[in-house]
Write a protein that holds these residues in place. Sequence first.
Motif, PDB file in Angstrom:
ATOM      1  N   THR A  24       4.403   6.156 -31.106  1.00  0.00           N
ATOM      2  CA  THR A  24       4.105   7.007 -32.269  1.00  0.00           C
ATOM      3  C   THR A  24       4.885   8.323 -32.282  1.00  0.00           C
ATOM      4  O   THR A  24       4.916   9.005 -33.308  1.00  0.00           O
ATOM      5  CB  THR A  24       2.611   7.339 -32.303  1.00  0.00           C
ATOM      6  N   LEU A  25       5.491   8.672 -31.174  1.00  0.00           N
ATOM      7  CA  LEU A  25       6.157   9.970 -31.017  1.00  0.00           C
ATOM      8  C   LEU A  25       5.203  11.128 -31.308  1.00  0.00           C
ATOM      9  O   LEU A  25       5.574  12.124 -31.934  1.00  0.00           O
ATOM     10  CB  LEU A  25       7.399  10.060 -31.902  1.00  0.00           C
ATOM     11  N   LYS A  26       3.975  10.965 -30.872  1.00  0.00           N
ATOM     12  CA  LYS A  26       2.982  12.036 -30.969  1.00  0.00           C
ATOM     13  C   LYS A  26       2.544  12.427 -29.561  1.00  0.00           C
ATOM     14  O   LYS A  26       2.461  11.574 -28.668  1.00  0.00           O
ATOM     15  CB  LYS A  26       1.776  11.585 -31.792  1.00  0.00           C
ATOM     16  N   PRO A  27       2.260  13.716 -29.346  1.00  0.00           N
ATOM     17  CA  PRO A  27       1.850  14.149 -28.007  1.00  0.00           C
ATOM     18  C   PRO A  27       0.536  13.510 -27.576  1.00  0.00           C
ATOM     19  O   PRO A  27      -0.384  13.354 -28.380  1.00  0.00           O
ATOM     20  CB  PRO A  27       1.702  15.669 -28.155  1.00  0.00           C
ATOM     21  N   ARG A  28       0.467  13.132 -26.317  1.00  0.00           N
ATOM     22  CA  ARG A  28      -0.776  12.631 -25.747  1.00  0.00           C
ATOM     23  C   ARG A  28      -1.724  13.804 -25.483  1.00  0.00           C
ATOM     24  O   ARG A  28      -1.275  14.917 -25.201  1.00  0.00           O
ATOM     25  CB  ARG A  28      -0.515  11.903 -24.421  1.00  0.00           C
ATOM     26  N   PRO A  29      -3.038  13.583 -25.563  1.00  0.00           N
ATOM     27  CA  PRO A  29      -3.981  14.655 -25.234  1.00  0.00           C
ATOM     28  C   PRO A  29      -3.895  15.017 -23.756  1.00  0.00           C
ATOM     29  O   PRO A  29      -3.593  14.172 -22.911  1.00  0.00           O
ATOM     30  CB  PRO A  29      -5.352  14.060 -25.597  1.00  0.00           C
ATOM     31  N   SER A  30      -4.164  16.279 -23.447  1.00  0.00           N
ATOM     32  CA  SER A  30      -4.135  16.761 -22.071  1.00  0.00           C
ATOM     33  C   SER A  30      -5.483  17.364 -21.718  1.00  0.00           C
ATOM     34  O   SER A  30      -6.140  17.974 -22.555  1.00  0.00           O
ATOM     35  CB  SER A  30      -3.036  17.810 -21.891  1.00  0.00           C
ATOM     36  N   ARG A  31      -5.894  17.180 -20.460  1.00  0.00           N
ATOM     37  CA  ARG A  31      -7.142  17.762 -19.988  1.00  0.00           C
ATOM     38  C   ARG A  31      -6.966  19.195 -19.505  1.00  0.00           C
ATOM     39  O   ARG A  31      -7.948  19.886 -19.243  1.00  0.00           O
ATOM     40  CB  ARG A  31      -7.722  16.913 -18.847  1.00  0.00           C
ATOM     41  N   HIS A  32      -5.721  19.638 -19.374  1.00  0.00           N
ATOM     42  CA  HIS A  32      -5.467  20.985 -18.889  1.00  0.00           C
ATOM     43  C   HIS A  32      -5.757  21.990 -20.000  1.00  0.00           C
ATOM     44  O   HIS A  32      -5.535  21.717 -21.179  1.00  0.00           O
ATOM     45  CB  HIS A  32      -4.015  21.116 -18.434  1.00  0.00           C
ATOM     46  N   ARG A  33      -6.253  23.173 -19.621  1.00  0.00           N
ATOM     47  CA  ARG A  33      -6.653  24.167 -20.616  1.00  0.00           C
ATOM     48  C   ARG A  33      -5.476  24.630 -21.467  1.00  0.00           C
ATOM     49  O   ARG A  33      -5.664  25.096 -22.596  1.00  0.00           O
ATOM     50  CB  ARG A  33      -7.299  25.378 -19.938  1.00  0.00           C
ATOM     51  N   THR A  34      -4.250  24.519 -20.955  1.00  0.00           N
ATOM     52  CA  THR A  34      -3.077  24.917 -21.730  1.00  0.00           C
ATOM     53  C   THR A  34      -2.650  23.860 -22.727  1.00  0.00           C
ATOM     54  O   THR A  34      -1.805  24.123 -23.585  1.00  0.00           O
ATOM     55  CB  THR A  34      -1.899  25.213 -20.793  1.00  0.00           C
ATOM     56  N   GLY A  35      -3.209  22.649 -22.609  1.00  0.00           N
ATOM     57  CA  GLY A  35      -2.777  21.547 -23.457  1.00  0.00           C
ATOM     58  C   GLY A  35      -1.526  20.861 -22.958  1.00  0.00           C
ATOM     59  O   GLY A  35      -1.008  19.949 -23.620  1.00  0.00           O
ATOM     60  N   LEU A  36      -1.023  21.269 -21.782  1.00  0.00           N
ATOM     61  CA  LEU A  36       0.199  20.700 -21.229  1.00  0.00           C
ATOM     62  C   LEU A  36      -0.122  19.693 -20.133  1.00  0.00           C
ATOM     63  O   LEU A  36      -1.188  19.728 -19.529  1.00  0.00           O
ATOM     64  CB  LEU A  36       1.085  21.813 -20.661  1.00  0.00           C
ATOM     65  N   THR A  37       0.832  18.805 -19.890  1.00  0.00           N
ATOM     66  CA  THR A  37       0.724  17.808 -18.831  1.00  0.00           C
ATOM     67  C   THR A  37       1.677  18.179 -17.703  1.00  0.00           C
ATOM     68  O   THR A  37       2.840  18.485 -17.942  1.00  0.00           O
ATOM     69  CB  THR A  37       1.085  16.412 -19.372  1.00  0.00           C
ATOM     70  N   LEU A  38       1.177  18.167 -16.463  1.00  0.00           N
ATOM     71  CA  LEU A  38       2.017  18.442 -15.294  1.00  0.00           C
ATOM     72  C   LEU A  38       2.646  17.134 -14.816  1.00  0.00           C
ATOM     73  O   LEU A  38       1.951  16.138 -14.637  1.00  0.00           O
ATOM     74  CB  LEU A  38       1.188  19.068 -14.178  1.00  0.00           C
ATOM     75  N   LEU A  39       3.963  17.170 -14.605  1.00  0.00           N
ATOM     76  CA  LEU A  39       4.682  15.959 -14.213  1.00  0.00           C
ATOM     77  C   LEU A  39       5.722  16.326 -13.156  1.00  0.00           C
ATOM     78  O   LEU A  39       6.561  17.206 -13.380  1.00  0.00           O
ATOM     79  CB  LEU A  39       5.374  15.332 -15.426  1.00  0.00           C
ATOM     80  N   PRO A  40       5.688  15.665 -11.981  1.00  0.00           N
ATOM     81  CA  PRO A  40       6.662  15.991 -10.931  1.00  0.00           C
ATOM     82  C   PRO A  40       8.028  15.386 -11.236  1.00  0.00           C
ATOM     83  O   PRO A  40       8.153  14.401 -11.964  1.00  0.00           O
ATOM     84  CB  PRO A  40       6.042  15.358  -9.684  1.00  0.00           C
ATOM     85  N   TYR A  41       9.069  15.973 -10.655  1.00  0.00           N
ATOM     86  CA  TYR A  41      10.417  15.459 -10.838  1.00  0.00           C
ATOM     87  C   TYR A  41      10.586  14.071 -10.222  1.00  0.00           C
ATOM     88  O   TYR A  41      11.487  13.329 -10.602  1.00  0.00           O
ATOM     89  CB  TYR A  41      11.445  16.417 -10.228  1.00  0.00           C
ATOM     90  N   TYR A  42       9.710  13.718  -9.273  1.00  0.00           N
ATOM     91  CA  TYR A  42       9.821  12.405  -8.647  1.00  0.00           C
ATOM     92  C   TYR A  42       8.975  11.349  -9.374  1.00  0.00           C
ATOM     93  O   TYR A  42       8.836  10.225  -8.876  1.00  0.00           O
ATOM     94  CB  TYR A  42       9.407  12.477  -7.178  1.00  0.00           C
ATOM     95  N   ALA A  43       8.424  11.676 -10.532  1.00  0.00           N
ATOM     96  CA  ALA A  43       7.660  10.702 -11.314  1.00  0.00           C
ATOM     97  C   ALA A  43       8.574   9.564 -11.774  1.00  0.00           C
ATOM     98  O   ALA A  43       9.802   9.712 -11.819  1.00  0.00           O
ATOM     99  CB  ALA A  43       7.012  11.378 -12.514  1.00  0.00           C
ATOM    100  N   PRO A  44       8.007   8.409 -12.138  1.00  0.00           N
ATOM    101  CA  PRO A  44       8.835   7.305 -12.643  1.00  0.00           C
ATOM    102  C   PRO A  44       9.655   7.736 -13.860  1.00  0.00           C
ATOM    103  O   PRO A  44       9.194   8.528 -14.687  1.00  0.00           O
ATOM    104  CB  PRO A  44       7.802   6.235 -13.017  1.00  0.00           C
ATOM    105  N   ALA A  45      10.860   7.200 -13.956  1.00  0.00           N
ATOM    106  CA  ALA A  45      11.738   7.548 -15.075  1.00  0.00           C
ATOM    107  C   ALA A  45      11.090   7.232 -16.417  1.00  0.00           C
ATOM    108  O   ALA A  45      11.339   7.924 -17.412  1.00  0.00           O
ATOM    109  CB  ALA A  45      13.073   6.807 -14.934  1.00  0.00           C
ATOM    110  N   ALA A  46      10.249   6.198 -16.468  1.00  0.00           N
ATOM    111  CA  ALA A  46       9.585   5.828 -17.714  1.00  0.00           C
ATOM    112  C   ALA A  46       8.674   6.938 -18.213  1.00  0.00           C
ATOM    113  O   ALA A  46       8.405   7.034 -19.416  1.00  0.00           O
ATOM    114  CB  ALA A  46       8.780   4.545 -17.516  1.00  0.00           C
ATOM    115  N   ASP A  47       8.167   7.781 -17.303  1.00  0.00           N
ATOM    116  CA  ASP A  47       7.352   8.932 -17.705  1.00  0.00           C
ATOM    117  C   ASP A  47       8.223  10.145 -18.018  1.00  0.00           C
ATOM    118  O   ASP A  47       7.962  10.878 -18.983  1.00  0.00           O
ATOM    119  CB  ASP A  47       6.360   9.293 -16.597  1.00  0.00           C
ATOM    120  N   LEU A  48       9.259  10.362 -17.221  1.00  0.00           N
ATOM    121  CA  LEU A  48      10.124  11.520 -17.416  1.00  0.00           C
ATOM    122  C   LEU A  48      10.858  11.462 -18.757  1.00  0.00           C
ATOM    123  O   LEU A  48      11.159  12.496 -19.352  1.00  0.00           O
ATOM    124  CB  LEU A  48      11.144  11.614 -16.272  1.00  0.00           C
ATOM    125  N   ARG A  49      11.141  10.260 -19.230  1.00  0.00           N
ATOM    126  CA  ARG A  49      11.885  10.129 -20.490  1.00  0.00           C
ATOM    127  C   ARG A  49      11.101  10.633 -21.682  1.00  0.00           C
ATOM    128  O   ARG A  49      11.678  11.006 -22.707  1.00  0.00           O
ATOM    129  CB  ARG A  49      12.264   8.654 -20.721  1.00  0.00           C
TER     130      ARG A  49
END
Length: 228
Positions: free
Chosen positions: A139-164
């Motif tokens: 859908t190219l819409k942002p996923r909901p986040s549980r963080h109070r900032t509304g952002l999702t934390l993602l490490p650089y070593y996460a799977p490429a399918a998530d980093l994309r």
Amino acid sequence: MRVTRRWLAGLGGEGLGYEGELPTDRHRGLLWERVAEAEGEGRVQIGLVHGPRQRRAMNHRLCQVCFARAAPAGEPLLFLVAGTRPITTGDRLTSPPIHAECAEDAVRDCPDLADVYSAALVQRASSWGVAGLAYQPATLKPRPSRHRTGLTLLPYYAPAADLRWILAVREAVTVHGCTPVRLEDLASEPQTAGGRLSPDPPPRLRGGWRVPAPPHRHRCRRPRPAGC
């Protein structure tokens, strides 16, 4: 900028992109929120974060207030965050380091720090990943986040399918060798990096560290970048 789909050779598949994308829109292969660069113009907007400047402050260990070097080589870095939880080893932070003098201004002026904060001297801060908006590929819409900032934390070593499919907004680091401190103790000691450590444990206020009453003037002698 409206995001679109494009092939990302470096990440091995389809992911987020901009129409008319520029090389400066990416860092370490990830798409970053595009923010206007107009240093010296406009007015300070307390509480809003300029993503590219935040990333530079994190990568080069610059003070988040005055943008000068946060500490000499080999000296601990002072970190300051809102909330009641003390900063501990392994925590992931998106607030850049800060000078002890500049921290007084931050506590006085920033609404998020008005009631309670945590401060710590950190021996080492390591690059970890990003905080951003994670988009749904279909859908190219942002996923909901549980963080109070509304952002999702993602490490650089996460799977490429998530980093994309992440639109990065802030750089995140992990901190190691953390010692809680009080800003008033740092202000009373000779200044080196963020101030010297007080040997006494800080008093608690609703689970966090007691907020000092900083002076109503800027004691930092370092230049401020206007309009940041």
